[in-house]
Design an enzyme around this catalytic site. Structure first.
Site, PDB file in Angstrom:
ATOM      1  N   GLY A 174      -8.883   5.708   0.977  1.00  0.00           N
ATOM      2  CA  GLY A 174      -9.559   6.596   1.930  1.00  0.00           C
ATOM      3  C   GLY A 174     -11.037   6.328   2.037  1.00  0.00           C
ATOM      4  O   GLY A 174     -11.842   7.259   2.126  1.00  0.00           O
ATOM      5  N   SER A 216      -8.682   2.808   8.460  1.00  0.00           N
ATOM      6  CA  SER A 216      -9.096   3.524   9.685  1.00  0.00           C
ATOM      7  C   SER A 216     -10.231   2.805  10.425  1.00  0.00           C
ATOM      8  O   SER A 216     -10.231   2.758  11.663  1.00  0.00           O
ATOM      9  CB  SER A 216      -9.522   4.951   9.347  1.00  0.00           C
ATOM     10  OG  SER A 216      -8.428   5.657   8.812  1.00  0.00           O
ATOM     11  N   ASP A 256       0.850  -1.194   0.000  1.00  0.00           N
ATOM     12  CA  ASP A 256       0.000   0.000   0.000  1.00  0.00           C
ATOM     13  C   ASP A 256       0.889   1.248   0.000  1.00  0.00           C
ATOM     14  O   ASP A 256       1.819   1.359   0.808  1.00  0.00           O
ATOM     15  CB  ASP A 256      -0.864  -0.038   1.276  1.00  0.00           C
ATOM     16  CG  ASP A 256      -1.946   1.025   1.292  1.00  0.00           C
ATOM     17  OD1 ASP A 256      -2.378   1.452   0.205  1.00  0.00           O
ATOM     18  OD2 ASP A 256      -2.369   1.422   2.401  1.00  0.00           O
ATOM     19  N   HIS A 257       0.632   2.167  -0.888  1.00  0.00           N
ATOM     20  CA  HIS A 257       1.369   3.434  -0.969  1.00  0.00           C
ATOM     21  C   HIS A 257       2.886   3.255  -1.036  1.00  0.00           C
ATOM     22  O   HIS A 257       3.634   3.878  -0.248  1.00  0.00           O
ATOM     23  CB  HIS A 257       1.019   4.362   0.207  1.00  0.00           C
ATOM     24  CG  HIS A 257      -0.390   4.848   0.150  1.00  0.00           C
ATOM     25  ND1 HIS A 257      -0.810   5.813  -0.727  1.00  0.00           N
ATOM     26  CD2 HIS A 257      -1.492   4.475   0.852  1.00  0.00           C
ATOM     27  CE1 HIS A 257      -2.113   6.017  -0.575  1.00  0.00           C
ATOM     28  NE2 HIS A 257      -2.541   5.212   0.371  1.00  0.00           N
ATOM     29  N   ASP A 310       3.078   4.907  -5.426  1.00  0.00           N
ATOM     30  CA  ASP A 310       2.340   6.150  -5.227  1.00  0.00           C
ATOM     31  C   ASP A 310       3.255   7.327  -5.521  1.00  0.00           C
ATOM     32  O   ASP A 310       3.925   7.853  -4.634  1.00  0.00           O
ATOM     33  CB  ASP A 310       1.804   6.218  -3.795  1.00  0.00           C
ATOM     34  CG  ASP A 310       0.959   7.466  -3.579  1.00  0.00           C
ATOM     35  OD1 ASP A 310       0.887   8.307  -4.503  1.00  0.00           O
ATOM     36  OD2 ASP A 310       0.382   7.618  -2.490  1.00  0.00           O
TER      37      ASP A 310
HETATM   38  P1  13P Z   1      -8.884   5.008   5.331  1.00  0.00           P
HETATM   39  O1  13P Z   1      -7.981   5.848   6.165  1.00  0.00           O
HETATM   40  O2  13P Z   1     -10.107   5.745   4.917  1.00  0.00           O
HETATM   41  O3  13P Z   1      -9.213   3.699   5.974  1.00  0.00           O
HETATM   42  O4  13P Z   1      -8.093   4.660   3.968  1.00  0.00           O
HETATM   43  C1  13P Z   1      -7.169   3.615   3.931  1.00  0.00           C
HETATM   44  C2  13P Z   1      -6.359   3.621   2.691  1.00  0.00           C
HETATM   45  O5  13P Z   1      -6.629   4.293   1.714  1.00  0.00           O
HETATM   46  C3  13P Z   1      -5.174   2.761   2.676  1.00  0.00           C
HETATM   47  O6  13P Z   1      -4.428   2.952   1.519  1.00  0.00           O
HETATM   48  O1  G3H Z   2      -3.403   5.098   3.658  1.00  0.00           O
HETATM   49  C1  G3H Z   2      -2.601   4.695   4.484  1.00  0.00           C
HETATM   50  C2  G3H Z   2      -2.921   3.517   5.334  1.00  0.00           C
HETATM   51  O2  G3H Z   2      -3.946   3.804   6.248  1.00  0.00           O
HETATM   52  C3  G3H Z   2      -1.677   2.984   5.978  1.00  0.00           C
HETATM   53  O3  G3H Z   2      -1.264   3.813   6.996  1.00  0.00           O
HETATM   54  O4  G3H Z   2       1.147   4.233   6.544  1.00  0.00           O
HETATM   55  O5  G3H Z   2       0.174   4.481   8.866  1.00  0.00           O
HETATM   56  O6  G3H Z   2       0.476   2.212   7.833  1.00  0.00           O
HETATM   57  P1  G3H Z   2       0.231   3.700   7.601  1.00  0.00           P
HETATM   58 ZN    ZN Z   3      -4.544   4.947   0.752  1.00  0.00          ZN
END
Ligand code: 13P
Ligand code: G3H
Ligand code: ZN
Length: 312
Positions: free
Chosen positions: A215, A260, A83-84, A105
């Site tokens: 998000g 979240s 992720d990211h 990203d």
């Molecule tokens: P939320 O913070 O809305 O859960 O989004 C999570 C997210 O986009 C992880 O990449």
């Molecule tokens: O969008 C980001 C995710 O909620 C991951 O968050 O980088 O704190 O693990 P983090």
């Molecule tokens: Zn995200």
């Protein structure tokens, strides 16, 4: 079934009018709660780890926990996704360590640099059968401690998406249509809106191409209430209305990211035990309800939001 990449998952989701949930994992209880829910509902699932999650859990532990889930849940497709991914090197590290999908990203870079960085990751990833998610546009909110204010967020520009996808060869595209990261998205009493017009325009320009929403937490008010009643101190906020996510899941959106809501559910579980029974000190006693809450949230999302029940 071994870990899978997202190609088949997204093809079926696109055709079937549902989305696959991508849930962030940081520890064993979160992995278990998510995958137990998915296995019981016979749903495909994406377990995603940020760079921060890998630093927290250690890359080997994280991967082995996900591999354990694959053994425990043999009948559902599970993808392990970065992720990211902040840079080429992090993506390479994940690809070399068994991830089946990565996000690069580079959305904060100028358009041409985003293309160039993404293209480089795609070139490397595809050699190993790993799928690549990229991003165009900028979401508001907090992500890996970087705060993007609502003023500095920007919607994806539909006129850029064809050139971006054709030049990079990415397999899916995260777009900004009004969702935002974190548990403090919108003030209570406001009326959050997603720009479905942008989503429609993007999907017209990219037929059959999987779109991703980041998000997408809805900030369950019940968990916020429990946290605050049991000694926490969270500001009031609301998230993305679930009916809008349901609508998105029926369209070209094939992956919906939720972190979240898991954090809130987990924390509510821990805080309840801590506050109600302060004499307890066995971590299993407060991690068990936290894990059960994770499972409840994921069950609800699969059944009532994503529509992926029975699609494994
Ligand atoms: P939320 O913070 O809305 O859960 O989004 C999570 C997210 O986009 C992880 O990449
Ligand atoms: O969008 C980001 C995710 O909620 C991951 O968050 O980088 O704190 O693990 P983090
Ligand atoms: Zn995200």
């Amino acid at each position: 079934m071994a870990l899978v990449n997202t190609i088949e998952m997204f093809k079926k989701a696109y055709e079937g009018g549902y989305a696959v949930g991508a849930f962030n994992v940081n520890n064993m209880e979160i992995v278990q709660g998510i995958t137990e829910a998915a296995a019981e509902l016979n749903s495909p699932i994406i377990l995603q780890a940020s760079k921060g999650a890998r630093n927290y859990a250690n890359p080997t532990y994280l991967r082995k926990m996900v591999e354990a889930a694959v053994i425990e849940c043999p009948n559902i497709p599970i993808a392990l996704h970065l992720d990211h991914g902040p840079d080429f090197e992090t993506c390479v590290s994940c690809i070399d360590n068994g991830f089946t999908s990565v996000m690069i990203d580079a959305s904060s870079l100028p358009f041409e640099e985003n293309i160039e960085t993404t293209r480089r990751v795609v070139e490397y990833a595809h050699k190993y059968g790993v799928t690549v998610e990229a991003e165009l546009g900028a979401l508001a909110g907090v992500e890996d401690d970087v705060v993007v204010s609502a003023e500095n967020s920007c919607y994806t520009r539909p006129e850029e998406v064809e050139e971006f996808v054709n030049s990079t060869g990415c397999d899916s595209l995260a777009i900004a249509i009004g969702t935002s990261h974190g548990a403090f998205k919108f003030k209570p009493g406001t009326n959050p809106q997603l720009r479905f017009d942008i989503l429609d325009e993007v999907s017209k320009r990219l037929p059959n191409f999987p779109i991703v929403l980041h998000g997408a937490s809805s900030v369950p008010q019940e968990y916020v209430r429990i946290i605050n009643e049991k000694g926490g101190n969270l500001a009031d906020a609301i998230g993305i209305p679930e009916d809008m996510l349901r609508q998105a899941a029926r369209s070209a959106v094939c992956k919906i990211n939720i972190d979240s809501d898991l954090r809130l559910a987990f924390t509510a579980g821990v805080r309840s035990v801590m506050a109600d029974t302060p004499s307890k000190f066995d971590p299993r006693e407060y991690l068990k309800p936290a894990r059960a809450n994770i499972k409840d949230v994921v069950t609800h999302k699969i059944k009532d939001v994503l529509g992926s029940e029975g699609k494994a």
